[in-house]
Structures are given as structure tokens and as C-alpha cells.
Design a protein around this motif. Structure first.
Motif, PDB file in Angstrom:
ATOM      1  N   CYS A 386      47.481  45.717  30.158  1.00 43.97           N
ATOM      2  CA  CYS A 386      46.701  45.984  31.365  1.00 43.97           C
ATOM      3  C   CYS A 386      45.781  44.815  31.689  1.00 43.97           C
ATOM      4  O   CYS A 386      44.907  44.459  30.887  1.00 43.97           O
ATOM      5  N   ILE A 387      45.959  44.232  32.865  1.00 43.93           N
ATOM      6  CA  ILE A 387      45.172  43.067  33.250  1.00 43.93           C
ATOM      7  C   ILE A 387      43.701  43.421  33.453  1.00 43.93           C
ATOM      8  O   ILE A 387      42.815  42.586  33.334  1.00 43.93           O
ATOM      9  N   GLY A 388      43.424  44.708  33.729  1.00 43.96           N
ATOM     10  CA  GLY A 388      42.051  45.146  33.973  1.00 43.96           C
ATOM     11  C   GLY A 388      41.360  45.724  32.760  1.00 43.96           C
ATOM     12  O   GLY A 388      40.315  46.361  32.905  1.00 43.96           O
ATOM     13  N   GLU A 389      41.896  45.487  31.555  1.00 47.81           N
ATOM     14  CA  GLU A 389      41.318  46.079  30.341  1.00 47.81           C
ATOM     15  C   GLU A 389      39.838  45.757  30.191  1.00 47.81           C
ATOM     16  O   GLU A 389      39.013  46.649  29.960  1.00 47.81           O
ATOM     17  N   THR A 390      39.472  44.489  30.304  1.00 52.83           N
ATOM     18  CA  THR A 390      38.079  44.099  30.087  1.00 52.83           C
ATOM     19  C   THR A 390      37.172  44.696  31.157  1.00 52.83           C
ATOM     20  O   THR A 390      36.054  45.144  30.865  1.00 52.83           O
ATOM     21  N   PHE A 391      37.639  44.734  32.403  1.00 55.46           N
ATOM     22  CA  PHE A 391      36.848  45.348  33.474  1.00 55.46           C
ATOM     23  C   PHE A 391      36.615  46.825  33.164  1.00 55.46           C
ATOM     24  O   PHE A 391      35.492  47.334  33.298  1.00 55.46           O
ATOM     25  N   ALA A 392      37.657  47.527  32.748  1.00 51.68           N
ATOM     26  CA  ALA A 392      37.537  48.958  32.461  1.00 51.68           C
ATOM     27  C   ALA A 392      36.551  49.217  31.320  1.00 51.68           C
ATOM     28  O   ALA A 392      35.703  50.120  31.406  1.00 51.68           O
ATOM     29  N   LEU A 393      36.643  48.433  30.260  1.00 53.13           N
ATOM     30  CA  LEU A 393      35.744  48.625  29.127  1.00 53.13           C
ATOM     31  C   LEU A 393      34.300  48.293  29.506  1.00 53.13           C
ATOM     32  O   LEU A 393      33.353  48.973  29.080  1.00 53.13           O
TER      33      LEU A 393
END
Length: 438
Positions: A386-393
């Protein structure tokens, strides 16, 4: 062909035939099949007149997603997702996907993500203000809806920036609220959601004409260039990536927060330890902490990781072989659908002690060596993680940091607790909470 004959030629065969991974009871049946057959088995799917293979071993997961990933494309369920999202980064394949991924990757750099600190902080400020009034009146909250609306608001602001307010004012309301108002992910929903592409196309045209500068994902996507040709994305490519970000950037985060608060409400000792960290940390008092600052809340991160282990929102990954492969010593034919149930991988008794228990300390640094790298991957792994992993966390950590200092959430049971395992893993019924001021 008999079950005995097929078993000799490949992994165990389930004694039932069904469209595994696509039925409402797939997760329940897969739990039973895993218990009966172990790390790899296959199920005959009458509608496709073929076997679907199901794997749970971390070595096989690594091979499919990382070391031999070029031999796999997206598998069953892709057509349904494409109707909703078009040919964006979540559904595209091959060289086109690689081009798009390379163009999007810089937009999710840590520095860029921290640029949305004020957006995330403001959304949680508004939530806290509203919750304070509800707490004063003693009214319970529908946590499931609240988390959905919060995360949708954040991702829309990150995507559209100040144009979100303009669109909402012109249309008399948020045009994307259909994402939270309608829970079903059927063709009717897909039609309503895709109809919003007209608004996105108009926004793109207006920005091209105005030349105004913006800090949001629409601006970044419009500015992105192919590193080899220097070409920008076409309008259809832009729209599909924007629509993908709306859905993918909202639903998994909302589900993760819903599960995290529910689990905390069931484990008061863990909840108390979380509150102790938040009360003691100077980071927890910041209105808009940076990504690096909020990552200092180590136990809070462990709580989130453990919630995502037990209830990974994207609970099932689907792939299809291009050429034959070998998994767990068995030959896998070309064109075979392969399922990776993360829900079961994350509860595999060989790699997790007391796997159904909520134990955030599993994710303390000293304990990470106890399990294989690919026994835990709520955001998938390899080139297509998931390219948005860091944003989500980041979003989840900031929310827990802000709300956990102000409130204790007490579960208000209504309907019986049950799972809904469709595209995402959700609670079948909304979770209600009573807000207690801390």
C-alpha cells in the motif's frame, strides 16, 4: 477425478466446492479449512471450473509478493474493483502500473506526508469539539460512522485542498459523502461514485486554466512526470488515481481505528497503559505533531499494530499466476488464482503465541525477531504494498494521540458482535461508545 487422485498431484483439496473469497461466508469457511488442511490447500470453484489455491506460509507469501512477484497479476475480484476505481494504481498492471507507481511514489514521502499535519490536526480538533458536547449530554456515539466521516474528511482535504469547500458550497454539501452514507459496495454504489468523475474533471480543467498553486494531491498528480518520457498523466489517468485515493485512503484507516477503539474498550489494562503513555509524553500535547514526533509514541503504535494484526482491513489478497510456480513444494499451474488470507496469516499459531489475544507488546522491538517478516503485513508487501501506508499510520497515531488524552471510550453493546468480511474487514453492525472525559 477423485479427491485422492487430486491430492496426490497437488495440495489438499477441500471437501466442498464454492466461490471462495467471493461469498459472504468465505472467511468463516476459510478458518475451518485452514484448521483442516494447514498452510496450503485448494478449493474447486464451479463457476470458473478451476481450483483456487489458498496459502498461509510466510515463505510462500514472500515468493508471491516479493521474490517472484513478476509472475503474478491481480486475481479474483479485480473486475469488481475496476468498475469502482477504474485503472488506478490499485487495479492497473504491468508497465502501465510501474509507470504510475513511480510517478506517485514521491507524493508519499515522509516530508510530504508531514505537510498535512495541520489538515489532520484540524479534523481531530473539530471531532473533539463535537464529542465534548456529546459527552456533556451523555449521548453515545456511533464510532463506526464517526471514524468513517473523520478519515474521509481528512483524505478529501488532502486530495482537493481548498477546492473541497468550494465544491461543497456550490453543490450544497460534500459530493463525496456517498462514500460514508452508503455502506454497500455494489454496482449501484459504483455508479454513484463514478458519476463524481465529472466533478473531478471540471476541477482539473479549472486548475489548468487558473494556474493557481495548491498543496494537495490533485496538484501533485497534475505536476507528476514520467521519469523516462517527461510526459504528464492524461485526464483519465488523473481521474482514476484521484478516485482510487478517495476510497483507498479512507476505508482502511476508518476500519483500523474502529477496531482499535473497540479492542481498547475490551481491555482496560491495555487502555490504561496507552493513557499513561499519552499523559507522560510531551508529544501528546501537540496540536499538529510531525510524523517523526508522533512516532515517539511507541506503545500507541504497538496498540495500532496489534489491532491491524487481529483485524487487517484488507483481510484477503488475490493473485493469479502468469507462468507455473512452486509453492510449499507443489506445482501451481499457470493461470491459477491464489488467495492470501491475511486474517489467518496474522493468527497463524506457528508464528503467534495465543494468536487470538490482544497483546500490543508483541510489537515491541525485542519481540520482533520471534516471527518471520512475512507473518505480518496489514498493508501487503513487495512492490505492490500500500503506497499510503505511512500516511494511514500517521493519521491513526495523531488521532489516538489527540483523542486518547481527552476521552475514554466505553463500549455500549447493541447488536451481537460479528465480522463482515467483504472487500474490507469490518464490524457487521456499528460500534457504539459512551464518551468519558479523562
Amino acid at each position: 477425478m477423485s479427491t485422492t487422485e487430486t491430492t496426490q498431484q497437488g495440495p489438499p483439496v477441500a471437501d466442498e466446492a464454492f466461490d471462495i473469497g467471493s461469498t459472504d461466508d468465505s472467511l468463516e469457511r476459510m478458518v475451518e479449512l485452514f484448521g483442516a488442511h494447514g498452510d496450503i490447500y485448494r478449493v474447486y470453484v464451479p463457476a470458473r471450473k478451476s481450483y483456487t489455491y489458498v496459502v498461509h506460509h510466510p515463505d510462500d507469501v514472500k515468493r508471491i509478493l516479493v521474490s517472484n512477484h513478476r509472475n503474478y497479476t491481480k486475481g479474483i475480484g479485480l473486475d469488481r474493483v475496476k468498475i469502482l476505481l477504474g485503472n488506478g494504481i490499485m487495479t492497473s498492471e504491468g508497465e502501465f502500473w510501474r509507470r504510475q507507481r513511480m510517478m506517485l511514489q514521491p507524493m508519499f514521502h515522509r516530508r510530504v506526508i508531514t505537510g498535512f499535519a495541520e489538515v489532520i490536526g484540524a479534523a481531530n480538533d473539530a471531532l473533539l469539539e463535537r464529542w465534548s458536547e456529546l459527552a456533556r449530554r451523555g449521548e453515545p456515539i456511533n464510532l463506526t460512522d464517526e471514524m468513517s466521516e473523520l478519515t474521509l474528511g481528512i483524505v478529501l482535504k488532502a486530495i482537493f485542498g481548498r477546492d473541497l469547500e468550494r465544491m461543497s458550497a456550490e453543490l450544497g454539501g460534500n459530493p463525496f459523502e456517498v462514500v460514508t452514507k452508503e455502506q454497500a459496495r455494489n454496482l449501484q454504489f459504483a455508479y454513484k461514485f463514478r458519476s463524481l468523475t465529472r466533478l473531478v474533471a471540471a476541477l482539473i480543467a479549472r486548475r489548468r486554466d487558473s494556474g493557481e498553486e495548491h498543496f494537495d494531491y490533485v496538484a501533485m498528480l497534475m505536476s507528476a512526470r514520467d521519469k523516462d518520457t517527461g510526459a504528464a498523466m492524461g485526464e483519465r489517468e488523473l481521474i482514476d488515481e484521484i478516485m482510487t485515493l478517495v476510497v483507498a485512503g479512507h476505508e482502511t484507516t476508518a476500519s483500523g481505528l474502529n477496531w482499535t477503539w473497540y479492542l481498547l474498550s475490551q481491555h482496560p489494562q491495555i487502555e490504561a497503559k496507552l493513557h499513561a503513555e499519552l499523559d507522560a509524553s510531551p508529544v501528546a500535547a501537540l496540536n499538529a505533531p510531525s510524523l517523526a514526533e508522533v512516532e515517539q509514541l511507541l506503545y500507541t503504535r504497538q496498540v495500532i499494530d496489534e489491532a491491524l494484526r487481529l483485524y487487517p482491513p484488507g483481510w484477503l489478497l488475490s493473485r493469479r499466476t502468469i507462468e507455473p510456480d512452486v509453492l510449499s513444494g507443489y506445482q501451481i499451474p499457470a493461470g491459477t488464482n491464489v488467495l492470501l488470507p491475511l486474517y489467518l496469516l496474522h493468527r497463524h499459531p506457528r508464528y503467534w503465541s495465543d494468536p487470538d489475544a490482544f497483546v500490543p507488546e508483541r510489537f515491541a522491538t525485542d519481540n520482533e525477531a520471534e516471527r518471520p517478516r512475512f507473518a505480518y503485513m496489514p498493508f501487503a508487501a513487495g512492490p505492490r504494498h500500500c503506497i499510503g501506508e505511512t500516511f494511514a499510520l500517521y493519521e491513526m497515531l495523531v488521532h489516538m494521540q489527540r483523542v486518547g488524552r481527552a476521552f475514554r471510550l466505553v463500549h455500549v453493546p447493541r447488536e451481537p458482535f460479528a465480522l463482515e468480511a467483504q472487500i474490507n474487514l469490518r464490524t457487521r453492525h456499528p460500534v457504539y461508545m459512551r464518551l468519558e472525559r479523562r
